[in-house]
Design a protein around this motif. Structure first.
Motif, PDB file in Angstrom:
ATOM      1  N   ARG A  35       9.344  12.139  -1.403  1.00 21.47           N
ATOM      2  CA  ARG A  35       9.337  10.750  -0.944  1.00 21.47           C
ATOM      3  C   ARG A  35       8.176   9.982  -1.562  1.00 21.47           C
ATOM      4  O   ARG A  35       7.062  10.497  -1.695  1.00 21.47           O
ATOM      5  CB  ARG A  35       9.232  10.688   0.580  1.00 21.47           C
ATOM      6  CG  ARG A  35       8.908   9.311   1.143  1.00 21.47           C
ATOM      7  CD  ARG A  35       9.181   9.223   2.628  1.00 21.47           C
ATOM      8  NE  ARG A  35      10.620   9.158   2.889  1.00 21.47           N
ATOM      9  CZ  ARG A  35      11.148   9.103   4.114  1.00 21.47           C
ATOM     10  NH1 ARG A  35      10.362   9.132   5.185  1.00 21.47           N
ATOM     11  NH2 ARG A  35      12.463   9.009   4.261  1.00 21.47           N
ATOM     12  N   GLU A  36       8.473   8.753  -1.916  1.00 23.01           N
ATOM     13  CA  GLU A  36       7.474   7.783  -2.350  1.00 23.01           C
ATOM     14  C   GLU A  36       7.563   6.640  -1.345  1.00 23.01           C
ATOM     15  O   GLU A  36       8.641   6.076  -1.142  1.00 23.01           O
ATOM     16  CB  GLU A  36       7.816   7.300  -3.758  1.00 23.01           C
ATOM     17  CG  GLU A  36       6.725   6.536  -4.456  1.00 23.01           C
ATOM     18  CD  GLU A  36       7.047   6.333  -5.937  1.00 23.01           C
ATOM     19  OE1 GLU A  36       6.484   5.395  -6.522  1.00 23.01           O
ATOM     20  OE2 GLU A  36       7.856   7.111  -6.489  1.00 23.01           O
ATOM     21  N   ALA A  37       6.456   6.311  -0.685  1.00 24.25           N
ATOM     22  CA  ALA A  37       6.513   5.349   0.417  1.00 24.25           C
ATOM     23  C   ALA A  37       5.518   4.218   0.216  1.00 24.25           C
ATOM     24  O   ALA A  37       4.386   4.434  -0.237  1.00 24.25           O
ATOM     25  CB  ALA A  37       6.233   6.055   1.743  1.00 24.25           C
ATOM     26  N   GLY A  56       0.826  -1.199   0.000  1.00 23.87           N
ATOM     27  CA  GLY A  56       0.000   0.000   0.000  1.00 23.87           C
ATOM     28  C   GLY A  56       0.861   1.250   0.000  1.00 23.87           C
ATOM     29  O   GLY A  56       2.074   1.191   0.223  1.00 23.87           O
ATOM     30  N   THR A  57       0.236   2.403  -0.254  1.00 20.18           N
ATOM     31  CA  THR A  57       0.969   3.665  -0.309  1.00 20.18           C
ATOM     32  C   THR A  57       0.744   4.481   0.961  1.00 20.18           C
ATOM     33  O   THR A  57      -0.183   4.231   1.725  1.00 20.18           O
ATOM     34  CB  THR A  57       0.551   4.490  -1.533  1.00 20.18           C
ATOM     35  OG1 THR A  57      -0.874   4.673  -1.518  1.00 20.18           O
ATOM     36  CG2 THR A  57       0.946   3.789  -2.816  1.00 20.18           C
ATOM     37  N   ASP A  58       1.591   5.444   1.161  1.00 23.13           N
ATOM     38  CA  ASP A  58       1.555   6.273   2.354  1.00 23.13           C
ATOM     39  C   ASP A  58       0.383   7.252   2.324  1.00 23.13           C
ATOM     40  O   ASP A  58      -0.021   7.729   1.264  1.00 23.13           O
ATOM     41  CB  ASP A  58       2.881   7.047   2.449  1.00 23.13           C
ATOM     42  CG  ASP A  58       3.048   7.720   3.787  1.00 23.13           C
ATOM     43  OD1 ASP A  58       2.519   8.831   3.962  1.00 23.13           O
ATOM     44  OD2 ASP A  58       3.707   7.138   4.666  1.00 23.13           O
ATOM     45  N   LYS A  59      -0.117   7.604   3.510  1.00 24.07           N
ATOM     46  CA  LYS A  59      -1.287   8.492   3.617  1.00 24.07           C
ATOM     47  C   LYS A  59      -1.004   9.912   3.134  1.00 24.07           C
ATOM     48  O   LYS A  59      -1.932  10.648   2.788  1.00 24.07           O
ATOM     49  CB  LYS A  59      -1.776   8.538   5.063  1.00 24.07           C
ATOM     50  CG  LYS A  59      -0.782   9.140   6.039  1.00 24.07           C
ATOM     51  CD  LYS A  59      -1.322   9.142   7.457  1.00 24.07           C
ATOM     52  CE  LYS A  59      -0.309   9.739   8.428  1.00 24.07           C
ATOM     53  NZ  LYS A  59      -0.823   9.760   9.815  1.00 24.07           N
ATOM     54  N   ILE A  89       6.681  -3.735   7.321  1.00 26.19           N
ATOM     55  CA  ILE A  89       7.739  -3.231   6.432  1.00 26.19           C
ATOM     56  C   ILE A  89       7.349  -1.867   5.865  1.00 26.19           C
ATOM     57  O   ILE A  89       6.214  -1.679   5.416  1.00 26.19           O
ATOM     58  CB  ILE A  89       7.990  -4.196   5.250  1.00 26.19           C
ATOM     59  CG1 ILE A  89       8.056  -5.648   5.722  1.00 26.19           C
ATOM     60  CG2 ILE A  89       9.238  -3.777   4.486  1.00 26.19           C
ATOM     61  CD1 ILE A  89       9.159  -5.947   6.674  1.00 26.19           C
ATOM     62  N   ARG A  90       8.286  -0.945   5.880  1.00 24.11           N
ATOM     63  CA  ARG A  90       8.082   0.363   5.240  1.00 24.11           C
ATOM     64  C   ARG A  90       9.249   0.595   4.298  1.00 24.11           C
ATOM     65  O   ARG A  90      10.417   0.546   4.707  1.00 24.11           O
ATOM     66  CB  ARG A  90       7.991   1.468   6.287  1.00 24.11           C
ATOM     67  CG  ARG A  90       7.767   2.864   5.702  1.00 24.11           C
ATOM     68  CD  ARG A  90       7.550   3.868   6.816  1.00 24.11           C
ATOM     69  NE  ARG A  90       7.550   5.229   6.331  1.00 24.11           N
ATOM     70  CZ  ARG A  90       6.516   5.849   5.781  1.00 24.11           C
ATOM     71  NH1 ARG A  90       5.370   5.197   5.652  1.00 24.11           N
ATOM     72  NH2 ARG A  90       6.601   7.098   5.360  1.00 24.11           N
ATOM     73  N   GLY A 128       1.684   9.925  -6.292  1.00 23.49           N
ATOM     74  CA  GLY A 128       2.251   8.918  -5.408  1.00 23.49           C
ATOM     75  C   GLY A 128       3.389   9.403  -4.532  1.00 23.49           C
ATOM     76  O   GLY A 128       3.966   8.630  -3.770  1.00 23.49           O
ATOM     77  N   THR A 129       3.734  10.693  -4.614  1.00 25.53           N
ATOM     78  CA  THR A 129       4.836  11.229  -3.814  1.00 25.53           C
ATOM     79  C   THR A 129       4.342  12.346  -2.899  1.00 25.53           C
ATOM     80  O   THR A 129       3.232  12.854  -3.053  1.00 25.53           O
ATOM     81  CB  THR A 129       5.967  11.781  -4.708  1.00 25.53           C
ATOM     82  OG1 THR A 129       5.550  13.019  -5.305  1.00 25.53           O
ATOM     83  CG2 THR A 129       6.344  10.792  -5.797  1.00 25.53           C
ATOM     84  N   TYR A 130       5.191  12.729  -1.975  1.00 23.94           N
ATOM     85  CA  TYR A 130       4.917  13.895  -1.155  1.00 23.94           C
ATOM     86  C   TYR A 130       6.231  14.557  -0.774  1.00 23.94           C
ATOM     87  O   TYR A 130       7.299  13.933  -0.818  1.00 23.94           O
ATOM     88  CB  TYR A 130       4.102  13.550   0.091  1.00 23.94           C
ATOM     89  CG  TYR A 130       4.673  12.475   0.987  1.00 23.94           C
ATOM     90  CD1 TYR A 130       5.426  12.789   2.109  1.00 23.94           C
ATOM     91  CD2 TYR A 130       4.432  11.127   0.722  1.00 23.94           C
ATOM     92  CE1 TYR A 130       5.931  11.809   2.935  1.00 23.94           C
ATOM     93  CE2 TYR A 130       4.934  10.143   1.548  1.00 23.94           C
ATOM     94  CZ  TYR A 130       5.687  10.485   2.664  1.00 23.94           C
ATOM     95  OH  TYR A 130       6.189   9.499   3.476  1.00 23.94           O
ATOM     96  N   LYS A 131       6.143  15.822  -0.425  1.00 21.51           N
ATOM     97  CA  LYS A 131       7.338  16.588  -0.067  1.00 21.51           C
ATOM     98  C   LYS A 131       7.549  16.550   1.444  1.00 21.51           C
ATOM     99  O   LYS A 131       6.600  16.677   2.211  1.00 21.51           O
ATOM    100  CB  LYS A 131       7.202  18.043  -0.521  1.00 21.51           C
ATOM    101  CG  LYS A 131       8.421  18.905  -0.165  1.00 21.51           C
ATOM    102  CD  LYS A 131       8.215  20.349  -0.605  1.00 21.51           C
ATOM    103  CE  LYS A 131       9.385  21.216  -0.153  1.00 21.51           C
ATOM    104  NZ  LYS A 131       9.182  22.643  -0.532  1.00 21.51           N
ATOM    105  N   ILE A 132       8.794  16.371   1.845  1.00 22.29           N
ATOM    106  CA  ILE A 132       9.172  16.433   3.254  1.00 22.29           C
ATOM    107  C   ILE A 132      10.140  17.594   3.433  1.00 22.29           C
ATOM    108  O   ILE A 132      11.089  17.757   2.670  1.00 22.29           O
ATOM    109  CB  ILE A 132       9.836  15.125   3.719  1.00 22.29           C
ATOM    110  CG1 ILE A 132       8.833  13.968   3.674  1.00 22.29           C
ATOM    111  CG2 ILE A 132      10.414  15.280   5.129  1.00 22.29           C
ATOM    112  CD1 ILE A 132       9.419  12.627   4.060  1.00 22.29           C
ATOM    113  N   ARG A 133       9.876  18.398   4.441  1.00 19.82           N
ATOM    114  CA  ARG A 133      10.843  19.423   4.842  1.00 19.82           C
ATOM    115  C   ARG A 133      11.200  19.188   6.301  1.00 19.82           C
ATOM    116  O   ARG A 133      10.307  19.063   7.150  1.00 19.82           O
ATOM    117  CB  ARG A 133      10.300  20.835   4.649  1.00 19.82           C
ATOM    118  CG  ARG A 133      11.185  21.900   5.318  1.00 19.82           C
ATOM    119  CD  ARG A 133      10.905  23.298   4.835  1.00 19.82           C
ATOM    120  NE  ARG A 133      11.381  23.480   3.459  1.00 19.82           N
ATOM    121  CZ  ARG A 133      11.284  24.631   2.793  1.00 19.82           C
ATOM    122  NH1 ARG A 133      10.730  25.691   3.371  1.00 19.82           N
ATOM    123  NH2 ARG A 133      11.714  24.716   1.549  1.00 19.82           N
ATOM    124  N   SER A 134      12.488  19.124   6.585  1.00 20.21           N
ATOM    125  CA  SER A 134      12.976  18.927   7.945  1.00 20.21           C
ATOM    126  C   SER A 134      13.981  20.017   8.294  1.00 20.21           C
ATOM    127  O   SER A 134      14.764  20.448   7.448  1.00 20.21           O
ATOM    128  CB  SER A 134      13.658  17.564   8.092  1.00 20.21           C
ATOM    129  OG  SER A 134      12.770  16.504   7.803  1.00 20.21           O
TER     130      SER A 134
END
Length: 228
Positions: free
Chosen positions: A147-149, A31-34, A157-158, A40-46
């Motif tokens: 990120r594509e998760a 399955g894909t991430d929420k 598993i992730r 199918g991707t999302y942006k992460i900023r840290s």
């Protein structure tokens, strides 16, 4: 109360051909991430923290057996959901803890007002306060990537595929959606991460071909610190 559990984490560099092959096969079983959007991707900023002596960076570069780092993180340029995270690594196993933050709290923290952390009521925020006081831990570097998760329930598993990784250089301008960044992985390589509990099922090993690819100690934070 949720039980904290250390997990295995394996990281690999992959090229664009690997990416398309692995992605195609994963879509049939995982399955894909929420947080994922239509593509199918999302942006992460840290925003990562470190001490004046670069404790977190040195622990990573020197492969200390026990190390930790703090970061503030949010997704898709949406500051309505922000969290403080502490990632620890001991004997090769990883543990991640988190606490919610509001944008106003983040702005207080980034502005140097940290007294409220001591009475915030969450042990992780209190720990950050103590380390900002006694280790002089401070915000250091913004890291952006897409990120594509994928999630495979048996074995918990992730699998994540990170690309377009960029460093905000010396900036801590966390909420600026137009913050300039510099790409830090050259040659078209992408980062594949696999996180699991006790074992990695054979079907996942076959799909990501971990037996044919050497695990490497990749750190997006350390890579971004190459620039300052």
């Amino acid at each position: 109360m949720k039980t904290l559990k250390f997990r295995h984490e394996k990281k690999h560099y992959i090229n664009i051909a690997d990416y398309y092959s692995i992605r195609t096969r994963l879509k049939y079983i995982a399955g894909t991430d929420k947080f994922a959007g239509a593509d199918g991707t999302y942006k992460i900023r840290s925003l990562y923290f470190d001490t004046p002596a670069n404790k977190a960076l040195i622990e990573k570069l020197e492969s200390f057996n026990h190390r930790e780092k703090f970061r503030i993180r949010f997704y898709n340029d949406d500051p309505s959901y922000i969290k403080l995270e502490k990632k620890s690594k001991t004997n090769g196993l990883c543990l991640k803890r988190s606490a919610p933050l509001t944008r106003e709290q983040c702005e207080q923290l980034l502005g140097g007002d940290i007294a409220w952390l001591a009475g915030a009521g969450h042990e992780l925020l209190v720990e950050l306060y103590a380390k900002m006081k006694h280790q002089l831990l401070r915000p250091k570097t913004v890291v952006d990537y897409r990120r594509e998760a994928y999630i495979f329930e048996p074995g918990n598993i992730r699998i994540t595929i990170d690309r377009d990784i960029g460093s905000g250089l010396f900036s801590q301008d966390l909420f600026n959606p137009n913050l300039p960044t510099v790409g830090i992985i050259h040659g078209g390589y992408i980062v594949l991460e696999v996180k699991y509990d006790e074992f990695l099922p054979e079907i996942i090993q076959d799909i990501i071909q971990t037996n044919h690819r050497r695990s490497t100690a990749i750190s997006k934070y350390a890579a971004c610190r190459m620039y300052g």
